[in-house]
Design a protein around this motif. Structure first.
Motif, mmCIF file in Angstrom:
data_model
loop_
_atom_site.group_PDB
_atom_site.id
_atom_site.type_symbol
_atom_site.label_atom_id
_atom_site.label_comp_id
_atom_site.label_asym_id
_atom_site.label_seq_id
_atom_site.Cartn_x
_atom_site.Cartn_y
_atom_site.Cartn_z
ATOM 1 N N ILE A 160 -22.943 15.649 -19.161
ATOM 2 C CA ILE A 160 -23.891 16.754 -18.985
ATOM 3 C C ILE A 160 -23.796 17.729 -20.150
ATOM 4 O O ILE A 160 -24.806 18.098 -20.762
ATOM 5 N N GLN A 161 -22.598 18.150 -20.478
ATOM 6 C CA GLN A 161 -22.383 19.161 -21.519
ATOM 7 C C GLN A 161 -22.866 18.684 -22.887
ATOM 8 O O GLN A 161 -23.595 19.398 -23.577
ATOM 9 N N GLU A 162 -22.448 17.502 -23.304
ATOM 10 C CA GLU A 162 -22.806 17.003 -24.630
ATOM 11 C C GLU A 162 -24.300 16.754 -24.763
ATOM 12 O O GLU A 162 -24.912 17.112 -25.766
ATOM 13 N N ASN A 163 -24.906 16.137 -23.752
ATOM 14 C CA ASN A 163 -26.335 15.871 -23.810
ATOM 15 C C ASN A 163 -27.143 17.160 -23.809
ATOM 16 O O ASN A 163 -28.117 17.291 -24.553
ATOM 17 N N THR A 164 -26.737 18.119 -23.007
ATOM 18 C CA THR A 164 -27.433 19.402 -22.963
ATOM 19 C C THR A 164 -27.330 20.118 -24.304
ATOM 20 O O THR A 164 -28.321 20.637 -24.823
ATOM 21 N N PHE A 202 -26.834 18.817 -27.308
ATOM 22 C CA PHE A 202 -27.629 18.139 -28.323
ATOM 23 C C PHE A 202 -29.117 18.416 -28.146
ATOM 24 O O PHE A 202 -29.841 18.581 -29.120
ATOM 25 N N ARG A 203 -29.584 18.464 -26.922
ATOM 26 C CA ARG A 203 -31.012 18.663 -26.666
ATOM 27 C C ARG A 203 -31.462 20.103 -26.880
ATOM 28 O O ARG A 203 -32.616 20.338 -27.205
ATOM 29 N N GLN A 204 -30.558 21.057 -26.707
ATOM 30 C CA GLN A 204 -30.955 22.457 -26.773
ATOM 31 C C GLN A 204 -30.601 23.150 -28.082
ATOM 32 O O GLN A 204 -31.000 24.284 -28.292
ATOM 33 N N LEU A 221 -32.389 19.306 -37.919
ATOM 34 C CA LEU A 221 -31.726 18.257 -38.693
ATOM 35 C C LEU A 221 -32.035 16.830 -38.240
ATOM 36 O O LEU A 221 -32.027 15.908 -39.056
ATOM 37 N N TYR A 222 -32.247 16.647 -36.935
ATOM 38 C CA TYR A 222 -32.303 15.305 -36.368
ATOM 39 C C TYR A 222 -33.573 15.066 -35.556
ATOM 40 O O TYR A 222 -34.217 16.001 -35.106
ATOM 41 N N MET A 223 -33.861 13.772 -35.332
ATOM 42 C CA MET A 223 -34.921 13.405 -34.393
ATOM 43 C C MET A 223 -34.513 13.878 -33.002
ATOM 44 O O MET A 223 -33.336 14.166 -32.744
ATOM 45 N N SER A 224 -35.433 13.879 -32.087
ATOM 46 C CA SER A 224 -35.167 14.316 -30.716
ATOM 47 C C SER A 224 -34.078 13.456 -30.062
ATOM 48 O O SER A 224 -33.989 12.253 -30.298
ATOM 49 N N PHE A 225 -33.293 14.101 -29.233
ATOM 50 C CA PHE A 225 -32.262 13.402 -28.448
ATOM 51 C C PHE A 225 -32.692 13.199 -26.997
ATOM 52 O O PHE A 225 -31.921 12.701 -26.184
ATOM 53 N N ASP A 226 -33.918 13.587 -26.658
ATOM 54 C CA ASP A 226 -34.374 13.563 -25.271
ATOM 55 C C ASP A 226 -34.359 12.168 -24.651
ATOM 56 O O ASP A 226 -34.235 12.040 -23.436
ATOM 57 N N GLN A 227 -34.508 11.128 -25.458
ATOM 58 C CA GLN A 227 -34.546 9.765 -24.932
ATOM 59 C C GLN A 227 -33.159 9.155 -24.762
ATOM 60 O O GLN A 227 -33.023 8.072 -24.216
ATOM 61 N N LEU A 228 -32.147 9.825 -25.258
ATOM 62 C CA LEU A 228 -30.784 9.300 -25.208
ATOM 63 C C LEU A 228 -30.000 9.898 -24.051
ATOM 64 O O LEU A 228 -30.234 11.034 -23.652
ATOM 65 N N MET A 229 -29.052 9.130 -23.547
ATOM 66 C CA MET A 229 -28.038 9.643 -22.625
ATOM 67 C C MET A 229 -26.693 9.275 -23.238
ATOM 68 O O MET A 229 -26.177 8.171 -23.072
ATOM 69 N N PHE A 230 -26.139 10.226 -24.005
ATOM 70 C CA PHE A 230 -24.835 10.004 -24.609
ATOM 71 C C PHE A 230 -23.792 9.834 -23.520
ATOM 72 O O PHE A 230 -23.809 10.534 -22.505
ATOM 73 N N GLN A 263 -21.726 8.792 -31.767
ATOM 74 C CA GLN A 263 -21.744 8.791 -30.307
ATOM 75 C C GLN A 263 -22.511 7.593 -29.783
ATOM 76 O O GLN A 263 -23.439 7.108 -30.422
ATOM 77 N N PHE A 264 -22.123 7.165 -28.593
ATOM 78 C CA PHE A 264 -22.730 6.004 -27.946
ATOM 79 C C PHE A 264 -23.601 6.476 -26.799
ATOM 80 O O PHE A 264 -23.254 7.422 -26.093
ATOM 81 N N ALA A 265 -24.749 5.794 -26.641
ATOM 82 C CA ALA A 265 -25.738 6.267 -25.675
ATOM 83 C C ALA A 265 -26.558 5.120 -25.113
ATOM 84 O O ALA A 265 -26.694 4.065 -25.725
ATOM 85 N N TYR A 266 -27.118 5.391 -23.948
ATOM 86 C CA TYR A 266 -28.174 4.563 -23.395
ATOM 87 C C TYR A 266 -29.495 5.157 -23.869
ATOM 88 O O TYR A 266 -29.614 6.379 -24.007
#
Length: 146
Positions: free
Chosen positions: A65-69, A71-73, A80-89, A98-101
């Motif tokens: 929860i913490q890492e994904n939040t 990265f997204r916010q 710097l980066y493309m959106s992280f909204d499609q990833l679940m680190f 980092q590894f993600a679905y």
């Protein structure tokens, strides 16, 4: 099942107490993405796994929860980066990658990808959580996925 599989692959694996279904459901509520079945089962048995010099093979519910939040916010990351909204680190290599679905309807729900923090590249590394853990355990070096 997961503890035994991981224990056979990693001599230094450290397991946490199991996570509750309510805690795992928080991931879905807060990130707006379904938790893959295999990850849910692992978290029910151990709320995260550390190995290989304390790197996060699989993060705890709170870390997910913490890492994904974060990265997204992050405004800095958005520049710097493309959106992280499609990833679940769900894990890291201890050095920034980092590894993600990938959580999109057209994707294969159990595929694991790596996000390279230096290039912003997102690359397929495994067909499932079990495959990811096996490939990582059988590799030489921290950059096994490159």
């Amino acid at each position: 099942m997961w503890r035994q599989k991981i224990g056979r692959l990693y001599d230094d694996a450290e397991f946490a107490a199991p996570a509750s279904d309510e805690a795992i459901d928080q991931i879905e509520r807060l990130l707006g993405q379904r938790v893959p079945d295999e990850l849910r089962e692992l978290l029910r048995q151990t709320n995260g796994v550390r190995a290989e010099y304390e790197s996060g093979l699989v993060w705890s519910v709170q870390e997910i929860i913490q890492e994904n939040t974060e990265f997204r916010q992050s405004a800095d990351f958005a520049e710097l980066y493309m959106s992280f909204d499609q990833l679940m680190f769900m894990g890291d290599n201890g050095g920034g990658d980092q590894f993600a679905y990938i959580r999109v309807s057209a994707g294969r729900p159990d595929d694991v990808f790596v996000w390279d923090h230096e290039t912003d590249e997102r690359k397929w590394v495994a067909a499932s959580l079990e495959d990811y853990l096996k490939r990582r355990a059988g590799a030489d070096g921290d950059d096994w996925y490159k």
